[in-house]
Scaffold this active site. Structure first.
Site, PDB file in Angstrom:
ATOM      1  N   ASP B  32       0.879  -1.157   0.000  1.00  0.00           N
ATOM      2  CA  ASP B  32       0.000   0.000   0.000  1.00  0.00           C
ATOM      3  C   ASP B  32       0.922   1.214   0.000  1.00  0.00           C
ATOM      4  O   ASP B  32       2.072   1.118   0.454  1.00  0.00           O
ATOM      5  CB  ASP B  32      -0.865  -0.013   1.261  1.00  0.00           C
ATOM      6  N   ASP B  34       0.061   5.303   0.312  1.00  0.00           N
ATOM      7  CA  ASP B  34      -0.139   6.426   1.236  1.00  0.00           C
ATOM      8  C   ASP B  34      -0.245   5.881   2.664  1.00  0.00           C
ATOM      9  O   ASP B  34      -1.026   4.979   2.934  1.00  0.00           O
ATOM     10  CB  ASP B  34      -1.408   7.199   0.845  1.00  0.00           C
TER      11      ASP B  34
END
EC number: 3.1.3.41
Lengths: 310, 310
Positions: B32, B34
């Protein structure tokens, strides 16, 4: 629903004494329209005469519709076009219901009385009729793409986009729905505005099929906010409160007439009206009336069977 | 979740032997972005070096994002702008995931292979990259008000508005969302098209606040159709299947790295990956990692703590 499910609906068609007895119990009749008085563009035979009979006997007649795009004046024209005499005062639409609810029932602080509208002219006209200030709606300034500047202004709470006097977001059917309107409605509610919907019917019948209804404009907001709006259309009791706010009727002497158990009949039962009357010319079936979860107090094959009371 | 909730996550920061042992178990790391590699516009110190270390040790690195408006090429530019070297092949976005799902996993009949798109250019580019035909999307012909003619044509199934070859409706974030697009998507699904969403995140962060996300475009359709879309973003396993469809990895030798238990960690656990690694630089807290319902196999204060394995 436990209590209502124990009702044994009385079948009144052709039973003159029972019809008379039923009619005598009520001073006010609330009518759902499509499926009761007409279907699509087809007026049912005897509709006009039945309404005439009720009025002649001193009954108050009220037309209750979830349609939010039309004002009451527009709706009266629609009734007239179908051959049904009526006055604007007899019509109660979800947009009018919302206006009444805002002006007479919500106690908004002095500086939070503006309404941000997602919807068409019917809502605007009804807000005007109750002297409620509003922004948004059909204003062309809101019918545009979102811009990078908008994000910054909204994030900063810029008053050129987010009016600090807005205390209510009212969402109805809007054929010009867009991203900017959605974003503004979301931010107004996050800033404390009351979240209202004229109605939350997900679809709207048109041309023999279904199109997005007012509920489709509320759906993104419900998802983003994780919050349901106060919905003013049937079967919401906020609508019943609004109807009562205007007509000051005695609920025990009022009867709701409709074809759908889940909206009309439920609306009347939850509103603790003296009576509910189902008709078999619309959506719900006889089986639903007599053995469903939500049952009317009485039912007829068709509305004009009331003429047999004479 | 009973099984996953019994995981006792191992805290790896500063524990060199444990870090080495953990890294040795995996050939592939899904990231992932952010909250893991950066926050907003701020790159975390050590991110570049950590990715370098993994690559140097022969690990495959994949960036997995729910962002549907950007193509992989656009997203690579974003990574580059933040100083992270990457290749388009290492990037997996929800729009690419959707394209892979349509082209390699859905078995569409020959004459039903067109996609009706609600969304922006990122989706279109990814469909093109998989040679999937589409209509809608950024086509200006769909950026207009609905007309009375449209209702009739849609009701009649007119092929000028409803292409008979459409077998998929793909809904992503669309800044030009409108009534006509909603109506067409509804009718395509009613006529049998598969209902897909790039992702169903209800909101999208921008300028430090939230705006309508891709889920807000699916919400009206979910309400009208009373049907959920197959959502391709995390934590949907359709996305995991798509990642696997492309990289052909061994799930037992793959680790998902993320900051959110409900999307990233759940995505890895439900995908039966060999490992999940939480980092404390984003949304979820240490408490959630060690005693929540969804727990990672291991966690770090920050991603760059992996550098201590050297």
């Amino acid at each position: 629903m436990a209590q209502e499910s124990q009702i044994t609906p009385r079948y009144l068609s052709g039973d003159k004494p029972a019809l008379r007895e039923f009619l005598d119990k009520f001073d006010v009749f609330l009518f759902d329209c499509d499926g009761v008085l007409w279907s699509g563009d087809h007026l049912f035979p005897g509709t006009v005469e039945t309404l005439e009979l009720l009025r002649k006997n001193g009954k108050q007649v009220v037309f209750v519709t979830n349609n939010s795009t039309k004002s009451r004046a527009d709706y009266r024209k629609k009734l007239e076009g179908l051959g049904i005499p009526s006055t604007v005062e007899e019509i109660f639409s979800s947009s009018y219901s919302a206006s009444i609810y805002i002006s007479r029932i919500l106690q908004l602080p002095e500086n939070k009385r503006k309404v941000y509208v997602i919807g068409e002219t019917g809502i605007e006209q009804e807000l005007q009729s109750e002297n409620v200030q509003y922004i948004g709606g059909t204003d062309p300034a809101y019918r545009r793409d979102v811009t990078p500047e908008d994000y910054k202004k909204i994030a900063a709470g810029d008053e050129s986009l987010l009016d600090p006097e807005v205390g209510v977001v009212l969402v109805g059917l809007d054929f010009h729905f867009n991203y900017l309107k959605m974003a503004l409605a979301y931010h107004y509610v996050k800033r404390g505005a009351v979240f209202l919907a004229t109605n939350i019917d997900s679809t709207l019948p048109n041309s023999g099929t279904l199109f997005p209804g007012a509920g489709s404009m509320s759906a993104p907001l419900i998802m983003m906010l994780n919050q349901e709006p106060v919905a003013l259309g049937k079967p919401s009791q906020a609508m019943m409160d609004s109807v009562e706010g205007k007509f000051k009727f005695d609920r025990s002497r009022t009867c709701m007439v409709g074809d759908r158990v889940n909206t009309d009949i439920r609306f009347g039962l939850e509103g603790k009206l003296g009576g509910t009357l189902g008709v078999l010319t619309g959506v719900s079936s006889k089986e639903e009336f007599v053995s469903g979860d939500v049952r009317p107090h009485a039912y007829l094959d068709k509305l004009s069977d009331l003429l047999d009371s004479e």
